[in-house]
Design an enzyme around this catalytic site. Structure first.
Site, PDB file in Angstrom:
ATOM      1  N   HIS A 165       0.817  -1.215   0.000  1.00 13.58           N
ATOM      2  CA  HIS A 165       0.000   0.000   0.000  1.00 13.58           C
ATOM      3  C   HIS A 165       0.850   1.265   0.000  1.00 13.58           C
ATOM      4  CE1 HIS A 165       0.297  -0.302   4.549  1.00 13.58           C
ATOM      5  NE2 HIS A 165       0.294   1.012   4.446  1.00 13.58           N
ATOM      6  N   ASP A 217       1.421  -7.842   2.368  1.00 10.38           N
ATOM      7  CA  ASP A 217       1.526  -6.401   2.156  1.00 10.38           C
ATOM      8  C   ASP A 217       2.991  -5.999   1.969  1.00 10.38           C
ATOM      9  OD1 ASP A 217       1.015  -3.744   1.911  1.00 10.38           O
ATOM     10  OD2 ASP A 217      -0.104  -3.532   3.779  1.00 10.38           O
ATOM     11  N   SER A 266       4.103   1.913   8.602  1.00  8.42           N
ATOM     12  CA  SER A 266       3.804   1.052   7.459  1.00  8.42           C
ATOM     13  C   SER A 266       5.066   0.907   6.602  1.00  8.42           C
ATOM     14  CB  SER A 266       2.688   1.645   6.608  1.00  8.42           C
ATOM     15  OG  SER A 266       1.458   1.569   7.274  1.00  8.42           O
TER      16      SER A 266
END
Length: 725
Positions: free
Chosen positions: A82, A218, A651
């Site tokens: 992402h 991810d 992240s």
């Protein structure tokens, strides 16, 4: 507080092993014996060398809102799927849908450049507290104080950035107890190397977001490039891979329950230093409004996207961001209630107040500062609804947002560079123009009109003393659906803001030149820009008050604690320590710390968001595990939990073992832990990481990415590098 007392506090062990987002400097002040007992096998000074101002931590890079890390000496960087989504979307179309199908460059020549993508490699941290404080004139009011601090920060940054390819910032710690100049090398040529299909990178979608158990891959791999002489340079076919001094070798052994891990990265913002009443307002008003406004925006974008395949791709990035913020807000509310965080903060505050009162005159300033901060909070609450909606206008409908940004840019460029808003200084112009260009890929007029309509309707419902005059002037004070629709249609029909070439011309024009265009959408943006500028000045004054008051209160809090306190996250480099472990989310339920390929297959339904790609599913069903099977699980691990202290901005953070080898990539927190932005709870503080063995299984067994695996020293013929570089 005396320096000796501070050091005595810092060498003690933290209250909870996982609590704290520690700065590179603080790592060296923590007890080496404690770190070794936790599982660190490297000398702490290998993590950070104060003489050089660098170390293994510098293998962690800032990718702009996310983190990443070098995993090879040849510039390969691993981050989240992402976090690389913007590059993936940039090169996607209905004819070549990389979002859905994924991407693998079989050679460097096939790697895809990211327009405006950059990474920053940390170089040095310098304490500039004395210089900042000395810049504030005696007797300055709060707005003058803010402007003095702001100008000094800009001067320090300008001096720092005289060197080429340098990106600097002055970071504020504990509300102004400390100011640190952060110096980084900025690499401007970033290219996509590998991204899995969306059904791997987002497996579980919003249904699983912020949840456990997870089976999400991810991860994505990008590469940084430089000019042939090693200097930072914009994209060119002549550029060569960046030579990374520090990188994290991939661990082929992964992790097991109980293992020590470190999560390194650039956590964005936490709020543990707020007063209880400030936290209470976020619980009572801020997060409920986010859920309300963004919930509506998400519904509108999804509905419009379903009507047009190209439109669906265009809104994908914005929709992804809004979903994340929306669910985060929901988790904050749930977690604050569950953990009684406001009540705990109020009790902790009372303890500090009682302690300070016993200290007599020494802590009078701290107590007065706390009272004054509460008064400031009450004043800002009076205009909350208008301020919130006006502040949100820039992240909803892109047409007005672009028009407003162009107008603010024009207004600010009329000022000397050091007097502008930081985001509109000359140093930001390349980013601004990249953003103006990149926005074209995200424009979908039907969805944009729907978002603007929703915004106007909300603004027209505000109370008389909280009106947004730009809306009243251009749309009227009372909501009439057909009138608002007609006026929005006219704005979009008569504007050139949404035409890329014209928009780029506008970025260089003066306010008078923009006025002369008689562009209706631009005129609305100019009106909004003036109100936003006035709101900024109000917030500047409040920030000036906070920088005057909060340090005195924080000094009392730290002195009373008598133990290390890591400062709130502020997008600077941090490291958190933890253990791989599960948790109990509620009575009678126990969550194990690892998930597997078998679990991923069990979730597969053939429909989104649990629609595993056929090639991935076939390989898993055939049990083609290769060398990536965990001997205890007898399966390929997918994700794992640890109790490291993380937040947004983490992240893409590398999760590494005690030897400095990468064992995973952080990408989320569990639902029960979302509210740890306001306080760490060891019972539920769990971050979610994708296991490096799942990445390697995809590259090896699914993709047969021979060249990439050899570069990573994984495939036979190139030995696995075992020592941290």
């Amino acid at each position: 507080m005396k320096k000796t007392l501070l050091l005595l506090c810092l060498v003690a062990a933290p209250a909870f092993a996982g609590e704290g987002k520690w700065t590179p400097q603080q790592v060296l002040e923590l007890s080496p014996a404690w770190l070794k007992a936790q599982g660190l096998k490297l000398p702490p000074n290998k993590l950070w060398d104060p003489k050089r101002g660098t170390g293994l931590l510098a293998g962690t890079v800032n990718t702009g809102g996310c983190s990443g890390s070098f995993i090879s000496a040849s510039g390969l960087i691993i981050t989240n799927h992402h976090c690389a989504f913007g590059i993936i979307q940039e090169h996607s179309s209905p004819q070549r849908d990389l979002i859905t199908g994924g991407f693998l460059a079989k050679s460097p020549a096939e790697e895809l450049p990211g327009k405006g993508s950059r990474v920053q490699v940390p170089r040095a941290f310098t304490d500039v507290t004395a210089q900042i404080n000395a810049a504030v004139p005696q007797g300055a009011d709060d707005l003058a104080r803010y402007k003095a601090v702001d100008r000094k920060q800009k001067e320090l940054v300008a001096e720092c950035e005289k060197r080429p390819a340098t990106r600097c910032q002055v970071a504020t710690f504990d509300g102004g107890v400390n100011y640190t100049l952060v110096d980084a090398v900025e690499l401007q040529d970033v290219r996509l190397v590998y991204a899995p299909p969306r059904a791997v990178g987002e497996y579980g979608g919003e249904e699983d977001n912020w949840s456990w158990p997870r089976h999400t891959g991810d991860f994505s791999i990008i590469r940084a490039y430089t000019a042939p002489d090693g200097s930072s340079a914009a994209y060119s076919e002549k550029n060569v891979p960046y030579k990374a001094e520090f990188f994290f070798p991939l661990s082929t052994e992964g992790v097991k329950p109980g293992d020590f891990v470190m999560v390194l990265g650039y956590p964005g913002m936490t709020y543990r230093t707020l007063l209880a009443d400030e936290m209470a307002e976020r619980q009572a008003r801020h997060y409920p409004r986010i859920r309300d406004v963004l919930g509506e925006a998400i519904s509108l974008l999804e509905a419009e996207g379903e009507k047009d395949p190209a439109g669906k791709i265009a809104v994908a990035s914005q929709l992804k961001s809004l979903h994340n913020v929306y669910k985060n807000a929901d988790g904050q509310l749930t977690g604050m209630r569950r953990g009684q965080l406001v009540e705990k903060q109020r009790a902790a505050e009372a303890t500090v107040v009682a302690w300070a009162q016993k200290g007599g005159a020494k802590w009078t300033d701290a107590l007065q500062a706390r009272d004054a901060l509460l008064t400031e909070q009450q004043a800002s609450a009076k205009t909350f609804e208008r301020d919130f909606l006006l502040g949100m206008s820039g992240r909803l409908a892109q047409g007005p947002a672009l028009a407003t940004r162009l107008s603010r840019l024009s207004m600010e460029r009329a000022k000397p560079d050091l007097e502008r808003r930081p985001e509109y200084m000359d140093r930001e112009l390349p980013r601004i123009k990249d953003g103006l260009e990149r926005a074209q890929k995200n424009l979908f007029i039907a969805a944009d009109k729907a978002l603007l309509h929703a915004f106007v309707k909300r603004a027209q419902a505000l109370k008389p003393d909280e009106r947004i005059s730009a809306v009243d002037t251009h749309f009227g004070k009372a909501y009439v659906q057909k009138d608002v629709t007609a006026k929005i249609d006219a704005l979009y029909a008569g504007t050139k803001v949404l035409t890329l070439a014209e928009r780029l011309k506008m970025a260089d024009e003066t306010p008078a030149q923009l006025d002369a265009r008689k562009d209706p959408l631009l005129a609305f943006g100019q009106a909004l820009a003036k109100e936003q500028a006035a709101l900024d000045e109000t917030r500047d004054r409040r920030q000036g008050a906070a920088s005057r008051l909060r340090p005195a209160w924080r000094a009392a809090v730290m002195a009373q604690a008598g133990k290390p306190i890591a400062p709130d996250a502020n997008s600077t480099l941090r490291v958190s320590f933890g253990k791989v472990q599960g948790y109990t989310p509620r009575d009678g339920a126990v969550y194990m710390p690892q998930t597997t390929l078998t679990g991923m297959l069990q979730k597969h339904t053939g429909e989104e968001p649990f629609n595993a790609p056929p090639k991935v599913r076939a390989t898993a069903e055939a049990k083609k595990f290769g060398p990536w099977v965990d001997p205890k699980l007898k399966d390929v691990p997918v994700d794992f939990l640890s109790d490291a202290d993380t937040t947004g901005g983490n992240s893409g953070s590398p999760t590494v073992n005690g030897k400095g080898e990468l064992v995973g990539v952080n990408f989320d927190r569990v639902w029960e832990n979302v509210a740890n932005d306001f306080g760490y709870n060891p019972d539920v503080a769990r971050n979610v990481n994708v296991d490096v063995r799942y990445l390697l299984w995809n590259l090896d067994q699914v993709e047969n990415a021979d060249a990439l695996l050899r570069e990573l020293n994984i495939r036979k013929g190139s030995p696995v590098v075992k020592e941290a570089r």
